[in-house]
Design an enzyme around this catalytic site. Structure first.
Site, mmCIF file in Angstrom:
data_model
loop_
_atom_site.group_PDB
_atom_site.id
_atom_site.type_symbol
_atom_site.label_atom_id
_atom_site.label_comp_id
_atom_site.label_asym_id
_atom_site.label_seq_id
_atom_site.Cartn_x
_atom_site.Cartn_y
_atom_site.Cartn_z
ATOM 1 C CG ASN A 1 86.085 -34.940 65.374
ATOM 2 O OD1 ASN A 1 86.518 -36.070 65.134
ATOM 3 N ND2 ASN A 1 85.077 -34.728 66.213
ATOM 4 C CE LYS B 1 82.013 -34.828 64.338
ATOM 5 N NZ LYS B 1 80.676 -34.288 64.566
ATOM 6 C CG HIS C 1 82.815 -34.823 70.095
ATOM 7 N ND1 HIS C 1 81.527 -35.112 69.713
ATOM 8 C CD2 HIS C 1 83.274 -33.910 69.209
ATOM 9 C CE1 HIS C 1 81.232 -34.399 68.631
ATOM 10 N NE2 HIS C 1 82.277 -33.670 68.301
ATOM 11 C CD GLU D 1 79.601 -36.697 67.142
ATOM 12 O OE1 GLU D 1 80.680 -37.262 66.906
ATOM 13 O OE2 GLU D 1 79.159 -35.765 66.431
ATOM 14 C CD GLU E 1 82.749 -29.668 68.782
ATOM 15 O OE1 GLU E 1 83.335 -29.446 67.725
ATOM 16 O OE2 GLU E 1 82.349 -30.799 69.113
ATOM 17 N N GLY F 1 76.858 -30.970 62.926
ATOM 18 C CA GLY F 1 76.380 -31.792 61.814
ATOM 19 C C GLY F 1 75.008 -31.391 61.304
ATOM 20 C CB SER G 1 77.496 -26.286 61.114
ATOM 21 O OG SER G 1 76.687 -27.421 61.340
HETATM 22 P P1 13P Z 1 80.477 -30.559 62.131
HETATM 23 O O1 13P Z 1 81.523 -29.566 61.729
HETATM 24 O O2 13P Z 1 80.286 -31.673 61.171
HETATM 25 O O3 13P Z 1 79.197 -29.868 62.534
HETATM 26 O O4 13P Z 1 81.027 -31.272 63.466
HETATM 27 C C1 13P Z 1 81.515 -30.483 64.485
HETATM 28 C C2 13P Z 1 82.158 -31.351 65.474
HETATM 29 O O5 13P Z 1 81.511 -32.101 66.176
HETATM 30 C C3 13P Z 1 83.625 -31.298 65.580
HETATM 31 O O6 13P Z 1 84.073 -31.997 66.689
#
Ligand code: 13P
Length: 247
Positions: free
Chosen positions: A8, A10, A94, A96, A165, A171, A209
């Protein structure tokens, strides 16, 4: 079942950076990767990555989809549009998007339905915040998020991918331990089993992560069928190491 490793990206990337990253991934994926590999890219870059990946096993994904089929929804992208660019997967719900864009369980369920209607596999994200985990509500929260999607999508539910997640692991560099993740994955598997006889065919990914160092231990858990990888998917060497751990 082959594992699925989805990157992803992002809101990261540029024409130049994507070109270098995808070319390096394609070199690393030559031959049989032993698992399914996808990159979920920002919408403006779908066309670029579609062309770069042509003829390869690297699958293309998007990061969001409109719950509507077409019409006066400024800024939105429909399933049919994504499909035109060879999109096979789309991330839905997601954390976010739930957090910054107010996506409710009902919207996530409708987006899941829109993806399935367009012939795109939704990667439906669920996960608890740190406060929810500390309050012992993890199972309640993920089951509530999944239930909405199951309710709206009925027997099609075996066609989705699920991503667990935990919000506190995204992150932050703080990963759920393999045991912590497996516990929640088992809950989700049981919930899917109650809804479909094909629950064992549903990929349940872990995200938060995941990196080259911790991927193998997470992917060794019985109900962890792959990963949804954020930060580490932006570095070809790291992402390819995760792919190798998924063989
Ligand atoms: P990270 O791997 O940067 O923690 O992000 C995970 C994520 O949100 C994947 O959709």
């Amino acid at each position: 079942m082959k594992k699925l490793i989805a990157g992803n990206w992002k809101m990261n990337g540029s024409l130049t950076a994507n070109d270098a990253l995808v070319r390096e991934l394609l070199r690393g994926l030559e031959g049989d990767a032993g698992c399914i590999v996808a990159v979920c890219v920002p919408a403006p870059y779908l066309s670029q990555v579609q062309m770069l990946r042509a003829g390869s096993a690297l699958e293309l994904g998007a990061q969001d989809i409109s719950e509507h089929a077409e019409g006066a929804y400024t800024g939105e992208v429909s399933g049919a549009m994504l499909k035109e660019f060879g999109v096979r997967y789309v991330i839905v719900g997601h954390s976010e998007r739930r957090q910054y864009h107010g996506e409710t369980d009902a919207v996530v369920a409708d987006k899941t339905k829109a993806a399935l209607a367009a012939g795109i596999t939704p990667i439906v994200c669920v996960g608890e915040t740190l406060a929810q985990r500390d309050a012992g509500r993890t199972v309640d929260i993920v089951k509530r998020q999944m239930a909405a999607v199951i309710h709206t999508n009925g027997h099609c539910i075996s066609e989705i991918v699920v991503a667990y997640e935990p919000v506190w692991a995204i992150g932050t560099g703080r990963t759920a331990t393999p045991g912590e993740a497996q516990q929640v994955h088992a809950v989700l598997r049981a919930q899917l089993k109650a809804a479909t006889p094909n629950a064992d065919r549903v990929h349940i990914l872990y995200g938060g992560s995941m990196n080259a160092g911790n991927a193998a231990a997470l992917l060794a858990q019985p109900d962890i069928d792959g990963g949804l990888v954020g930060g580490a998917s932006l570095k070809a060497t790291d992402f390819l190491q995760i792919v190798r751990a998924a063989r």
